[in-house]
Each structure stands twice: as C-alpha cells, then as structure tokens.
Design an enzyme around this catalytic site. Structure first.
Site, PDB file in Angstrom:
ATOM      1  CG  HIS A   1      -2.055  -0.770   1.250  1.00  0.00           C
ATOM      2  ND1 HIS A   1      -3.327  -0.564   0.545  1.00  0.00           N
ATOM      3  CD2 HIS A   1      -2.171  -2.298   1.487  1.00  0.00           C
ATOM      4  CE1 HIS A   1      -4.124  -1.520   0.545  1.00  0.00           C
ATOM      5  NE2 HIS A   1      -3.513  -2.556   1.376  1.00  0.00           N
TER       6      HIS A   1
ATOM      7  CE  LYS B   1      -6.899  13.818  -0.135  1.00  0.00           C
ATOM      8  NZ  LYS B   1      -6.934  12.576  -0.903  1.00  0.00           N
ATOM      9  NE  ARG B   2      -5.323   9.888   9.899  1.00  0.00           N
ATOM     10  CZ  ARG B   2      -5.080   8.722  10.592  1.00  0.00           C
ATOM     11  NH1 ARG B   2      -5.818   7.745  10.635  1.00  0.00           N
ATOM     12  NH2 ARG B   2      -4.241   8.932  11.666  1.00  0.00           N
TER      13      ARG B   2
ATOM     14  CE  LYS C   1      -3.379  10.665   2.858  1.00  0.00           C
ATOM     15  NZ  LYS C   1      -4.176   9.978   1.958  1.00  0.00           N
TER      16      LYS C   1
ATOM     17  CB  THR D   1     -10.088   4.853  -2.167  1.00  0.00           C
ATOM     18  OG1 THR D   1      -9.874   5.191  -0.833  1.00  0.00           O
ATOM     19  CG2 THR D   1      -9.578   3.431  -2.753  1.00  0.00           C
TER      20      THR D   1
ATOM     21  CE  LYS E   1     -14.032   6.410   0.047  1.00  0.00           C
ATOM     22  NZ  LYS E   1     -13.324   6.796   1.247  1.00  0.00           N
TER      23      LYS E   1
HETATM   24  C1  PLP Z   1     -12.020   6.825   1.567  1.00  0.00           C
HETATM   25  C2  PLP Z   1     -11.736   7.242   2.867  1.00  0.00           C
HETATM   26  C3  PLP Z   1     -10.215   7.464   3.211  1.00  0.00           C
HETATM   27  C4  PLP Z   1      -9.359   7.559   2.089  1.00  0.00           C
HETATM   28  O1  PLP Z   1      -9.073   8.736   1.541  1.00  0.00           O
HETATM   29  P1  PLP Z   1      -7.788   9.277   0.511  1.00  0.00           P
HETATM   30  O2  PLP Z   1      -8.520  10.544   0.341  1.00  0.00           O
HETATM   31  O3  PLP Z   1      -7.894   8.222  -0.361  1.00  0.00           O
HETATM   32  O4  PLP Z   1      -6.794   9.292   1.306  1.00  0.00           O
HETATM   33  C5  PLP Z   1      -9.811   7.888   4.316  1.00  0.00           C
HETATM   34  N1  PLP Z   1     -10.991   7.996   5.396  1.00  0.00           N
HETATM   35  C6  PLP Z   1     -12.069   7.749   5.046  1.00  0.00           C
HETATM   36  C7  PLP Z   1     -13.077   7.883   6.340  1.00  0.00           C
HETATM   37  C8  PLP Z   1     -12.508   7.122   3.879  1.00  0.00           C
HETATM   38  O5  PLP Z   1     -14.105   6.970   3.894  1.00  0.00           O
END
Ligand code: PLP
Length: 823
Positions: free
Chosen positions: A366, A557-558, A563, A665, A669
């Site tokens: 990952h 995101k985190r 990022k 991911t 979304k």
């Molecule tokens: C999808 C998701 C992530 C991943 O987000 P990235 O933008 O791909 O880092 C992290 N936390 C939650 C709660 C998510 O639903």
C-alpha cells in the site's frame, strides 16, 4: 434438528407488515420497551434486530452452500476494517429500505434520526481499512466465498475534536450501547502463544522437530458479523477476534490464593485487543502492535486449518481450498505461522509445507514511503516469537541460497534481498517476508505498481518478473453512490435503469445525456440539495454560515505532509490576499472545506490542522471578505462524515506529490458523485483522468520525472520564494504570525520545513502551477452549464472504479476462485 427442519424454518418476510411486526416484537421482547417509553436508541436497536433477522436467514444459507459445495474460500486478513454504520447499508443491500422506512413512519418515527444514533464501526485508520470494507461488500455481491478476518478493537479510531484550533483526541467507546450486528461465539476459542522457548528433539525416525514451550497464552474469541451483498443472496462473514485471558493463566494465581493478582493479570492479557493504533502510513514499532498482529494471524490460521481439516485428509488440497490475502505487511507474520503449523504441529516436511504456503498467500503493498515499511528489531522478535524467528531464518537461508545460484557472486544483491536487514541494528523486513512467502504481490494503481517494480522491489522484480502485478483499487458504488447520494442514485436509475448498481460501466450511458438540458438541471438540483444539507450541518454544528451557491472545494483525507493540505492552505491565503487587495473584484465565491485526522504523535500534521483553523478564524471573520471566501475545518472525519461531504463536493482536491499516494480512493468517491478533480499525476488520479477524459480533469504539478530532474539539478525551495511575490507574501504572513497574533512564532516550524529543510514534498515547486490551475477552475465555475456537463462526464467515466471490478481481477488472476450462488 435435521437439515429439513433448517430448510423449512420460518423465514422472516420482506413485506412492510412483516417488518413492522418484527420491529414491534423486538422493541418489546429484545428491548423491553413500548412505543411510549422507547428512546430513539431503542428504536434503532429494534430496527437493527429486525433487519438482522433477515440477514441471518441468508447468512445461514450462504454458509450451508459453501459447506456443501466444498468451496475454495478467500480469507482477507486485515488489521483494519473501516466499516462505518451498518443499518442503512444492510437495508439497501437487502432492498428493503422502503418497507423499513414506511414501517417506522407508521409508528411515528423518522428513519434518519434513528439511523444517526448508530455508532460508526471505525476499526481502521483511513484508505487501507475502508478498502477492506469495500472489498467485503463486493465479494458478497459477487457471491464469492470470502471471510474477513481481523481484530475486534474495543476502541476504534479516536474521535477528534478541535479545541482552540488544535486537534484533541478522545477514546472511541463504540461498544458502549452494545453492537447489534455482532454474534459472540464464546465456544470458538483458540489459544495464541507468546514468549517461551524452543526445544528441539529427534523422533524415532531421526527427523528433527521443534516444540515451542513455556509460552504465555492468550485466548482469541470469535465475534461474527454478517456482510450482505447487494441483492442479498450471499451474506458472508466478517470474523473479528477479541482477546480473553486463558484459564490456565488465571489458575496459577488462583491456586496460590492470589485472587486480586489473577484478576489484574486477566485484564492485562485482555488489553491486547483494546485499541486500534491510530497511525496511518507510518509504522509505530511498538511491541503491543506486533502482539496484535500475531494474535490476529494465529487465531485466523488455526480457524482456517480447522475448517479445512474437517473435510480434508490430504494436505496437498490446501491451496485448492484456501487463498489468503495479506492486506499490507501487517498480517505478514502469517507466512511464518503457517509454516510453524504445517511443520511443527502437523509434521509436514519443510519443502512440502513451503510449496503449499507460497501457493496460498498473496500480498498487497500500500505504500512506497520508507517510513511506512514495517521492520521489527530481531531482539523484539526473538523475545515475543522465538520459533518464528527461527523459521524466518530458515526461509531466508533457503531463499538466499536459490538467489545465489541464479546470480553467483553478487553479495550486494543478497544483502538487499535478505529478509534480515543487517545494516545497523538487525531487523526483520516484513515486506520481504511477505514477498518471498507469496505467489503474487500487487500494487494498488498502475503507477504505484510500476514504481514498486522500478524502486523498492526492483531486485525482487528482477528475480521473479511475473510476481508483481497491478490491481487498481475501487470503491463500492452501493455505499458511495446509492446510499450516500440517494438523489443522484434515483436520477441515474430513472434515466438508465438500475443495472449500474452491479455493473458500474453502465454509467457510460450518461454521456448521451450531457446535451439534455433537463437532465443537466436535475443533476445540478441534486448537487445543490446536497450542498444545502451540508451547509445546514455546518451551520448547526459549527455556527459558520456558508453559501450553497459558492464552489465547494473539498479536501478530505488523513492529514499528512505528502497529501499536501498545506499547499491547499497556501492557495487559500493567496485568494485571501487577492480579495483584500481588490475588494470589489469579480471573484468566484469559494468555500474550502478540509477534514481529516492527524496521528496523535505526528507533530507537523497537528500543527497543520491548527494552521487551517487559525486561517479559517481570520478569513471567516474578516468583513472585507464576506461571502467570497470561507474556510471550514470539519472535525472528526470518518465514514459517516464522508457520506455527507462527498455528495456535496464541486471540486475534489487530490494534490499529493507525484509518486507518493499509492492509489487513493477518496478521489474515486468524489468523482463518482460528480466532483471535478484538481490533481497531480499520482496514484489512481492518472487512471481517473484517462477514464473521464483529460478535458474533464484539472491537472497540475510536476510529474515524477520532473521531480527527479529537479532533484538532480538541485532543488532550491528558497528560490521559489524569492521569485514569486504572491508566494513570498503568503509565507511571510504565516511565518510572521499574521494568523496567530497571540503566539506569533506558532507556525515558524511549518515555514522552516519548506524554506530551510528542503521542502520534501515539493510544495513550493508546485505552487505556481497549482494556483494557476485553480484560476482555471474558477473560470469554468462561472459557466454552470459547462461545469455540470463536465461533472456528468466524470460520473459517466467512473465505471472502472467499482471495487467489483477490482475483486473480479483478484478472483481471476490471484485467488482462482469462482462464485457460489446460494440456493
Ligand atoms: C475513503 C476514505 C479514506 C481514504 O481517502 P484518501 O483520499 O484516498 O486518502 C480515508 N478515510 C475515510 C473515512 C474514507 O472514507
């Protein structure tokens, strides 16, 4: 009770009246409440139990058909499952949501209020854990015989609050009111051993065997949770392990009459599954973490072999019945544990056991970032898992021996490939163990897989050129479109039918509708309603007024330096300065929304959160700015927040430094819900751009090749600062305390990281390109018809990113499993 009786049992009906009867019964008999005394939480419990009954019927049937057909099972081993709430999802997957809502309505109850009392199952950090949850949904939908195996943490991901602008962590006591979805299995209990020592002895035949003795044991108890696929035919099992003290352990003290010590020690061993480590993309290297990993693995493998042995004598069949996927290196000790079980316990010859092991396992990588790659000091290993260290040495010895024959005389190659890192303190490289023990290793997006082959795993790629394969990530369209965005789901189904729910490529039919102004208006109206809903929640929870007509520019995101939330902030401050310089300029109103958690020990990430909140405070209270610009940090980002924020996004920020985000991911979304992406050529962004069309994607920034060239030429971030007046002004304000008058030096470290410490993630190199690109974004937003057209084309192009597609690829190319449809 015989099989006929099971087949003829009363199955719970799916009609409104039957659900209502069930709901009423559960309210009374499971909760001991009447409508007059029931709280919202009682109604939730009753509804959850009513839905659960319907799941259980299909769950039993699914397990029965796997058993009867002796199916090859997929075992998805993951230290994290970021599931979120279950009630809505189960209702939608069983297609009983309308009946359930009507049943509640008749009793004077509002479904939304009831659903909100459910706690998120936040047994994961972020993308990796959410991927595991999306995969379980897809495997059940595709009727694939899968079991998710993980840990039932008593405390999941911490709850984040913001106090004086700073992140504060609170324990997530998600089981406080009970969990209606889990079934405790107190009879399903396995011992997991730790510590102790190894004794070698010879059998009569002269063969040498190993006993692992004087161990400290913890018991693993199973909790099962049903996982319904869409259409509800298949309901799979997620089995999570909880630590229980072992009887023997207690007895020792009880017999000595030390009752208090016995109970105290019982608590200590049960601490093992107490809490999820809240570190995303960095390894913690704590012994308790390694204990959790082995605990999860050992219980799962004992369970898997137990299931196999019930019906099979011949070990050679093991790989025909078992495929085990390792979600990152976290469960990779499974390779050594499988060898221990086969060789030490079941007395298979080493070569035979190794042949089986490598055919069973496969491993998903990952991340390429060195600080995230797990390694454990040899002494830690030796103390906790002495037999496993021996087995790893043996695996390594045999592996290096083969390599030596292939590439004689290349000592450097052996050192690089070794499972043991001998530079400095000796450490076990878990990724090397996972690769050597697997028949397939996959990356999670095309670029990431290419980089694995070219960089961190180049030597492995050279010796086994077919082992590393790509499986681009996906997301489940059931949760991330159908459930999270009912308005858009209905609009799409009204125009192209419902088949997209199980065949996301069908979305391409929306391309023909971009010229239909009626459809565009409806699409725009859905987005607008989602934005109003989010604005209402922000008003209620944070008292900030935002304009639903402004562009919702979203980064969720985190919080991580790679990022680049900080790059987003640099842009926000740039806009702020432009508005202040020319108050009556014609600007596109923008609401920038950021959400995400920082690891509690990650000081820079926490400082960035504080900066976001300080900048927000200044901008949102500046009368010169008005509605032209707002910045909002939404606290406690989790799956349930994502479900509300994602459908309201106009612009999706996917701005990681090229080569750092394995896939992402969140990007999927947001695009699936009609946001346009502003992004770099990184992770799955590249594939999203290919699918939706370059003209419908805002690309900026350095490519990996550019970045490499820049580093070769000698990257000088201070030169960017000197050469760019707007950037200089922004950094001077942040460093000079403009946003924190009470403590002017608060953000010195943030600016120093960029100007003095090399700007590792190239924010200043990408600043100009990013800001220019944002100007083009704003230009397009002035033309709502054109914007909506491109948003529709984004949705239409997202078919590839269904996790159903990802899972089909794993099933075909790695697991070699086929669907088993229950009767
Ligand atoms: C999808 C998701 C992530 C991943 O987000 P990235 O933008 O791909 O880092 C992290 N936390 C939650 C709660 C998510 O639903």
């Amino acid at each position: 009770m015989n099989k006929e009786m099971i087949l003829q049992r009363q199955v719970a009906g799916m009609g409104k009246e039957q659900i209502q009867a069930s709901l009423f019964n559960h309210l009374i008999y499971s909760n001991s409440k009447y409508p007059l005394t029931a709280t919202t939480r009682d109604w939730f419990q009753a509804m959850a139990h009513a839905v659960r009954d319907r799941l259980v019927d299909r769950w039993t049937e699914t397990m029965q058909s796997y058993y009867e057909q002796d199916a090859k099972r997929i075992y998805y081993l993951s230290m994290e499952f970021l599931v979120g709430r279950t009630l809505s999802n189960a209702m939608l997957n069983l297609e009983i949501d309308e009946q359930c809502k009507a049943a509640l309505n008749d009793l004077g109850q509002q479904f939304e209020a009831i659903a909100e009392t459910e706690a998120d199952a936040a047994l994961g950090n972020g993308g990796l854990g959410r991927l595991a949850a999306c995969f379980l949904d897809s495997m059940a939908t595709l009727d694939l015989p899968c079991y998710g195996y993980g840990i039932r943490y008593e405390y999941g991901m911490f709850r984040q609050s913001i106090e004086n602008g700073a992140q504060v962590e609170h324990p997530d006591n998600w089981l406080r009111y009970g969990n209606p979805w889990e079934f405790p299995r107190p009879e399903l209990l396995y011992p997991v051993k730790f510590h102790g020592r190894v004794v070698e002895y010879k059998e009569d035949d002269g063969a040498s065997h190993h006993h692992w003795v004087d161990t400290v044991d913890v018991m693993a108890m199973a909790y099962d949770t049903p996982v319904p696929g869409y259409g509800g035919k298949t309901v799979n099992n997620m089995r999570l392990w909880a630590a229980k003290s072992s009887r023997d352990f207690e007895l020792k003290y009880f017999n000595q009459g030390n009752y208090i010590q016995a109970v105290a020690d019982k608590n200590e061993s049960e601490n093992l599954s107490k809490v999820l480590y809240p570190d995303d993309s960095t390894e913690m290297g704590r012994e308790l973490r390694l204990k959790q990993q082995f605990f999860c693995v050992s219980a799962s493998l004992q369970d898997i072999l137990h299931r196999f042995r019930k019906h099979h004598e011949d070990w050679q069949q093991l790989p025909d019945k078992v495929a085990i996927q390792l979600n990152d290196t976290h469960p990779s000790i499974a390779v050594a544990e499988m060898m221990r079980l086969l060789v030490d316990i079941h007395h298979l010859p080493w070569d035979e056991a190794w042949g089986l092991t490598t055919r069973i396992f496969s491993y998903t990588n990952h991340t390429l970032m060195p600080e995230a790659l797990e390694t454990w000091p040899v002494p830690t290993f030796e103390n906790l898992l002495p037999r496993h260290l021996q087995i790893i040495y043996e695996i390594n010895h045999r592996f290096l021996h083969t390599v030596m024959h292939l590439f004689p005389g290349d000592g450097e190659l052996l050192r690089r490939l070794s499972i043991i890192d001998e530079t400095g303190e000796r450490r076990v490289r878990m990724s090397h163990l996972a690769i050597v023990g697997s028949h397939a290793v996959n990356g999670v997006a095309a670029l990431h897989t290419e980089l694995m082959k070219r960089t961190i795993f180049a030597d492995f790629h050279r010796i086994t050129p077919n082992k590393i394969v790509n499986m681009t990530n996906g997301i489940t369209p059931r949760r991330w479109l159908h459930q999270a965005n009912p308005g858009l789901s209905k609009l799409i189904s009204a125009r192209i039918g419902k088949a997209w729910l199980i065949d996301l490529d069908q979305l391409h039919k929306l391309r023909e509708l971009v010229g239909d102004s009626g459809f565009r208006q409806q699409f725009h109206a859905v987005k607008r309603a989602n934005k109003e809903r989010l604005a209402g929640i922000i008003r209620k929870q944070q008292g900030i007024e935002i304009d639903p007509d402004s562009m919702f520019d979203i980064q969720i995101k985190r919080i991580h330096e790679y990022k680049r939330q900080l790059l987003n902030v640099l842009h926000v401050v740039t806009l702020y300065n432009r508005i202040r310089a020319e108050a009556d300029a014609d600007m596109v109103p923008r609401t920038v929304i950021i959400a995400g958690k920082a690891a509690p020990g990650y000081a820079m990430a926490k400082l960035i959160i504080r900066l976001i909140n300080d900048v927000a405070e200044t901008i949102n209270n500046d009368y010169l700015i008005g509605n032209k610009l707002k910045l909002v940090f939404i606290p406690n980002y989790d799956v349930s927040h994502a479900e509300i924020i994602v459908p309201a996004a106009d612009l999706s920020e996917q701005i990681s430094t090229a080569g750092t985000e394995a896939s992402g991911t969140g990007n999927m979304k947001l695009a699936l819900n009609g946001a346009l992406t502003i992004g770099t050529l990184d992770g799955a962004n590249i594939e999203i751009r290919e699918e939706v069309g370059a003209e419908n994607f805002f690309l900026f920034g350095l490519t990996i090749e550019d970045a490499e060239a820049l580093h070769r030429a000698g990257y000088d971030p201070a030169a960017c600062y000197r050469n760019h007046a707007e950037l200089r002004r922004v950094l001077d304000m942040i460093a000079g305390g403009y946003f924190c008058a009470d403590e002017p030096t608060r953000y010195q470290a943030v600016v120093d990281a960029l100007l003095k410490h090399g700007d590792r993630f190239l924010l200043l190199a990408d600043y100009e390109s990013y800001v220019d690109c944002q100007d083009r974004v704003a230009q397009l937003y002035r033309d709502p018809a054109e914007w909506t057209k491109r948003a529709i084309l984004n949705v239409a192009g997202m078919g590839k990113f269904s996790s159903d597609r990802t899972i089909r690829e794993y099933a075909q190319h790695i697991w070699h499993v086929s669907p088993i449809v229950p009767r």
